[in-house]
Design an enzyme around this catalytic site. Structure first.
Site, PDB file in Angstrom:
ATOM      1  N   PRO A 133       1.024  -0.972   0.032  1.00  0.00           N
ATOM      2  CA  PRO A 133       0.168   0.401  -0.072  1.00  0.00           C
ATOM      3  C   PRO A 133       1.276   1.350  -0.114  1.00  0.00           C
ATOM      4  O   PRO A 133       1.603   1.392   0.540  1.00  0.00           O
ATOM      5  CB  PRO A 133      -0.853  -0.578   1.334  1.00  0.00           C
ATOM      6  CG  PRO A 133      -0.663  -1.691   1.623  1.00  0.00           C
ATOM      7  CD  PRO A 133       0.768  -2.461   1.348  1.00  0.00           C
ATOM      8  N   LYS A 134       0.230   2.495  -0.269  1.00  0.00           N
ATOM      9  CA  LYS A 134       1.423   3.509  -0.925  1.00  0.00           C
ATOM     10  C   LYS A 134       0.310   3.567   0.974  1.00  0.00           C
ATOM     11  O   LYS A 134      -0.500   5.411   0.352  1.00  0.00           O
ATOM     12  CB  LYS A 134       0.947   4.535  -2.005  1.00  0.00           C
ATOM     13  CG  LYS A 134       1.497   5.736  -1.945  1.00  0.00           C
ATOM     14  CD  LYS A 134       1.636   6.252  -3.476  1.00  0.00           C
ATOM     15  CE  LYS A 134       2.432   7.850  -3.416  1.00  0.00           C
ATOM     16  NZ  LYS A 134       1.238   8.398  -2.137  1.00  0.00           N
ATOM     17  N   TRP A 135       0.842   4.397   1.418  1.00  0.00           N
ATOM     18  CA  TRP A 135       0.532   5.164   2.861  1.00  0.00           C
ATOM     19  C   TRP A 135       0.588   6.650   2.911  1.00  0.00           C
ATOM     20  O   TRP A 135       2.091   7.114   1.997  1.00  0.00           O
ATOM     21  CB  TRP A 135       1.392   4.378   4.286  1.00  0.00           C
ATOM     22  CG  TRP A 135       2.057   3.636   4.431  1.00  0.00           C
ATOM     23  CD1 TRP A 135       2.243   2.145   3.754  1.00  0.00           C
ATOM     24  CD2 TRP A 135       0.115   2.593   4.546  1.00  0.00           C
ATOM     25  NE1 TRP A 135       0.977   1.031   3.753  1.00  0.00           N
ATOM     26  CE2 TRP A 135       0.458   1.011   5.264  1.00  0.00           C
ATOM     27  CE3 TRP A 135      -1.128   3.167   5.478  1.00  0.00           C
ATOM     28  CZ2 TRP A 135      -0.625   0.112   5.099  1.00  0.00           C
ATOM     29  CZ3 TRP A 135      -1.692   2.013   6.138  1.00  0.00           C
ATOM     30  CH2 TRP A 135      -1.952   0.147   5.759  1.00  0.00           C
ATOM     31  N   GLY A 192      -3.260   5.086  -3.725  1.00  0.00           N
ATOM     32  CA  GLY A 192      -2.338   3.813  -4.066  1.00  0.00           C
ATOM     33  C   GLY A 192      -1.529   2.765  -3.663  1.00  0.00           C
ATOM     34  O   GLY A 192      -2.259   2.601  -2.773  1.00  0.00           O
TER      35      GLY A 192
END
Length: 353
Positions: A28-30, A176
């Site tokens: 995951p894009k944190w 994203g």
């Protein structure tokens, strides 16, 4: 502090691509503050993306990292704040405050978490020259016993799962996914990873502009959307124009500049500034000396912009200008046109967050 990788370190970066590459690793894009944690015994330092320490702003996190991280290590990750099951970037921004009393209060009211996704050093070993597959394996093994507010980011090598994450995690405030080459070494300040973000378009009312810092050309366009009650809300700016285009924009805007500021939808912003309202002319919390005044325009011009996602009623990142929409009625530019992500709760993937 004496570590094999010493602060400051510029974090490794990602370049945008339109589809998820099949590299064998996606996470995951944190949406938080990119942070490299340095721990040497009782010493803990939080380094930011701009290589400035953020240690003083997150005392509760420093204590948790001191208690749970290996005695000597360097870890790349993200500081986030989660409320109501999703990431809250606005609450995270509020954590950066000059007053120690405010910092300590917010540490209790909106505590932060740290999500680790890379291991740069462990003990006396500098791991930055090792392939990511090895760094990831050692990260997972070393952090297997951590508890909230410290986490290891989930990851997958399955393209179908990665696509599902991309489509569903946005509902919890993630913007994203990130794909990483398994054989890649850690390269500070180099865009060797790949980020895949959502892109959508919206038609917005252009209700003002700001001058460019270099002179009498357009710096940014102020964007608005109408709420159900007919109020025009300021939702952000679009500002990425070539210098030559900034000059010609003045010609595009000229027919709309004959407006009485007192009658403008945002003409009364100063009356609300004391309430902390994020209105078009309000001052900057980050730079008290920054001039955020604007030139009002009749709210009749519509622009199509591309954006990734919203943070409350504002664009989370600066949207890109696409084109003018002379065919659109400005009053049709409402929040209703925005896509609402499917609901998703962070605790489904990181229990306790």
């Amino acid at each position: 502090m004496d570590l094999p990788v010493m602060p400051p370190v510029a974090p490794m970066l990602a370049k945008s691509v339109s589809t998820i590459p099949d590299l064998g690793h996606v996470e995951p894009k944190w949406d938080g503050f990119r942070t490299i944690v340095f721990r040497d015994g009782d010493e803990v330092e939080l380094g930011s993306r701009n290589e400035r320490p953020m240690t003083r702003y997150f005392p509760e996190l420093v204590e948790a990292l001191r208690a749970q991280l290996p005695e000597r290590c360097v870890v790349d990750g993200e500081i986030v704040v989660a409320t109501d099951g999703g990431l809250d970037f606005e609450a995270l921004q509020q954590r950066i405050h000059p007053a120690a009393s405010r910092v300590n209060l917010l540490a209790v009211q909106t505590p932060a978490s740290f999500i680790a996704f890379d291991l740069l050093a462990l003990g006396d070993d500098d791991l930055t020259g090792r392939p990511f597959s090895e760094r990831r394996a050692r990260l997972v093994d070393t952090f297997s016993g951590v508890e909230p507010p410290v986490y290891v980011t989930p990851a997958t090598g399955d393209p179908a799962v990665a696509q599902e994450w991309f489509e569903t995690f946005e509902g919890a405030g993630l913007d994203g996914v990130i794909a990483k080459p398994l054989d890649g070494t850690y390269q500070p300040n180099k865009r060797t990873m790949f980020k895949i973000k959502h892109e959508r378009t919206a038609d917005c009312v252009v209700a003002g502009f700001r001058w460019h810092k270099s002179g009498p050309i357009v710096g940014s366009l102020l964007l608005g959307l109408y709420a159900d009650d007919g109020t025009l809300h300021h939702v952000g700016v679009t500002a990425s124009f070539p210098m030559a285009r900034r000059k010609t924009l003045l010609d595009d805007l000229a027919p709309y500049r004959d407006v009485d500021f007192a009658a403008h939808p945002w003409g009364g912003w100063a009356e609300h500034a004391a309430d902390g309202a994020q209105l078009a002319g309000a001052g900057s919390r980050w730079n008290a000396g920054k001039d955020l005044s604007f030139v009002p325009l009749r709210p009749e011009l519509v622009a199509e912009v591309a954006y990734d996602h919203m943070e409350g009623e504002r664009f989370r990142h600066i949207p890109s200008f696409r084109r003018w929409r002379p065919d659109r009625d400005p009053h049709s530019c409402t929040f209703a046109q925005l896509e609402v992500p499917a609901s998703f709760t962070l605790s489904d993937i990181l229990p306790g967050l």
